[in-house]
Design an enzyme around this catalytic site. Sequence first.
Site, PDB file in Angstrom:
ATOM      1  N   GLU A  41       1.052  -1.086   0.210  1.00 37.49           N
ATOM      2  CA  GLU A  41       0.605  -0.229   0.046  1.00 37.49           C
ATOM      3  C   GLU A  41       0.993   1.491   0.090  1.00 37.49           C
ATOM      4  OE1 GLU A  41      -3.826  -2.287   2.192  1.00 37.49           O
ATOM      5  OE2 GLU A  41      -2.995  -0.537   3.201  1.00 37.49           O
ATOM      6  N   GLU A  52      -0.679 -10.007  -6.567  1.00 37.98           N
ATOM      7  CA  GLU A  52      -1.222 -11.320  -7.775  1.00 37.98           C
ATOM      8  C   GLU A  52      -0.076  -9.715  -8.792  1.00 37.98           C
ATOM      9  OE1 GLU A  52      -5.431 -10.975  -6.304  1.00 37.98           O
ATOM     10  OE2 GLU A  52      -3.820  -9.813  -6.203  1.00 37.98           O
ATOM     11  N   CYS A  86      -6.276  -7.117 -11.469  1.00 39.49           N
ATOM     12  CA  CYS A  86      -5.440  -8.512 -11.688  1.00 39.49           C
ATOM     13  C   CYS A  86      -5.753  -9.655 -12.322  1.00 39.49           C
ATOM     14  CB  CYS A  86      -5.265  -8.806  -9.970  1.00 39.49           C
ATOM     15  SG  CYS A  86      -4.386  -7.459  -9.348  1.00 39.49           S
TER      16      CYS A  86
END
Length: 130
Positions: A41, A52, A86
């Site tokens: 983050e 991913e 993703c």
Amino acid sequence: MTLLDAAKAVRENAYAPYSRFKVGAALRAASGTIYAGCNVENVAYPEGTCAEAGAIAAMVAAGETRIIEALVIADSPDPVPPCGGCRQKLAEFAGQEVTVTLCTTDGQARTLTVGDLLPGVFTAAHMDRT
């Protein structure tokens, strides 16, 4: 090491001070090598990186471009699927038949295919005008 072992281990390294939602992902490439990634983050939320995407980046950085199996794990009540972005990233490097196992830290699992996760996938063929 299994995909589950790799994803569990890398999940512990996730940098998630804002959501506190750690995710780990592991991919098996065509060579059999396992690549792992965790979410990272950023204070300029949501400018982070998904687990991913991190695993895919590690795979590509190592010179591989084909996923034959994937697994994602998170501490959630139910197995958490990859986000939309993703799903598209996985579809770029994996066939529609490739399995993606979604796991929780308490042992639940659900196995789908890339095609199940992203029906009607956008591919390079959509850009062909010949």
